[in-house]
Design a protein around this motif. Sequence first.
Motif, PDB file in Angstrom:
ATOM      1  N   GLU A 108     -50.306 -20.909  58.447  1.00 55.96           N
ATOM      2  CA  GLU A 108     -50.713 -21.656  59.642  1.00 55.96           C
ATOM      3  C   GLU A 108     -52.231 -21.778  59.623  1.00 55.96           C
ATOM      4  O   GLU A 108     -52.927 -20.816  59.303  1.00 55.96           O
ATOM      5  N   GLY A 109     -52.722 -22.949  59.942  1.00 58.08           N
ATOM      6  CA  GLY A 109     -54.163 -23.125  59.931  1.00 58.08           C
ATOM      7  C   GLY A 109     -54.598 -24.379  60.657  1.00 58.08           C
ATOM      8  O   GLY A 109     -53.769 -25.190  61.079  1.00 58.08           O
ATOM      9  N   HIS A 110     -55.902 -24.514  60.808  1.00 54.42           N
ATOM     10  CA  HIS A 110     -56.472 -25.690  61.459  1.00 54.42           C
ATOM     11  C   HIS A 110     -57.814 -26.016  60.827  1.00 54.42           C
ATOM     12  O   HIS A 110     -58.473 -25.144  60.265  1.00 54.42           O
ATOM     13  N   ASP A 136     -58.065 -15.514  57.473  1.00 56.23           N
ATOM     14  CA  ASP A 136     -58.260 -14.321  58.297  1.00 56.23           C
ATOM     15  C   ASP A 136     -57.795 -13.079  57.537  1.00 56.23           C
ATOM     16  O   ASP A 136     -56.770 -13.107  56.851  1.00 56.23           O
ATOM     17  N   VAL A 194     -54.212 -12.048  58.062  1.00 59.04           N
ATOM     18  CA  VAL A 194     -53.244 -12.855  57.310  1.00 59.04           C
ATOM     19  C   VAL A 194     -53.163 -12.345  55.878  1.00 59.04           C
ATOM     20  O   VAL A 194     -52.079 -12.147  55.326  1.00 59.04           O
ATOM     21  N   GLU A 202     -61.700 -27.167  60.988  1.00 53.74           N
ATOM     22  CA  GLU A 202     -62.906 -27.116  61.812  1.00 53.74           C
ATOM     23  C   GLU A 202     -63.964 -27.856  61.004  1.00 53.74           C
ATOM     24  O   GLU A 202     -64.603 -27.263  60.131  1.00 53.74           O
ATOM     25  N   HIS A 245     -59.298 -23.193  58.308  1.00 50.41           N
ATOM     26  CA  HIS A 245     -59.241 -21.801  58.760  1.00 50.41           C
ATOM     27  C   HIS A 245     -57.765 -21.402  58.824  1.00 50.41           C
ATOM     28  O   HIS A 245     -57.021 -21.922  59.660  1.00 50.41           O
ATOM     29  N   VAL A 246     -57.354 -20.481  57.957  1.00 50.17           N
ATOM     30  CA  VAL A 246     -55.975 -20.004  57.909  1.00 50.17           C
ATOM     31  C   VAL A 246     -55.853 -18.814  58.847  1.00 50.17           C
ATOM     32  O   VAL A 246     -56.524 -17.800  58.667  1.00 50.17           O
ATOM     33  N   THR A 247     -54.979 -18.960  59.866  1.00 49.88           N
ATOM     34  CA  THR A 247     -54.920 -17.984  60.947  1.00 49.88           C
ATOM     35  C   THR A 247     -53.593 -17.263  61.101  1.00 49.88           C
ATOM     36  O   THR A 247     -53.488 -16.356  61.927  1.00 49.88           O
ATOM     37  N   GLY A 248     -52.567 -17.662  60.355  1.00 55.00           N
ATOM     38  CA  GLY A 248     -51.279 -17.012  60.544  1.00 55.00           C
ATOM     39  C   GLY A 248     -50.284 -17.311  59.443  1.00 55.00           C
ATOM     40  O   GLY A 248     -50.517 -18.155  58.575  1.00 55.00           O
TER      41      GLY A 248
END
Length: 145
Positions: A50-52, A26, A29, A54, A59-62
Amino acid sequence: MIGMGLTDKIMASLFGFKPVRRVIVDSGVMEGALEIARNSHPREFAALLEGHREGDTLHVTGLIFLPSKTSDEGAVMDVLMLPPFTGAAGSVHSHPGPSNAPSPADIRFFSSNGIFHMIIAYPYRRETVAAYTRSGVPVAFEVAD
């Protein structure tokens, strides 16, 4: 493909684990990490990503900040302070010099702390960010705006 070493191949065959083929960071980030690197100079800074997953995309989100010690020669995080089930996918840290290549200590850290790692070199711009797998192999990524 990210970090497809022997362990990952075994996990894939036993549990159907699919490798990550694409990484999206993101823009918030990325910009946050760059700003912290600039504000920390000449000291290094370090955080977890932080990521998850998909599908085959990470996807790195934080950013996750843990207690750490920093200097102009390194940054050490207390990863044992990470709460369980946090979703840490890797790490980001800065180098106060012009090299964004991982040191042997960086690669040791990468190998046990996620699958995607970024190093931001001085002068801390998007062009000075490099990303690596858990074994220190360079990897491409995208920044989502």
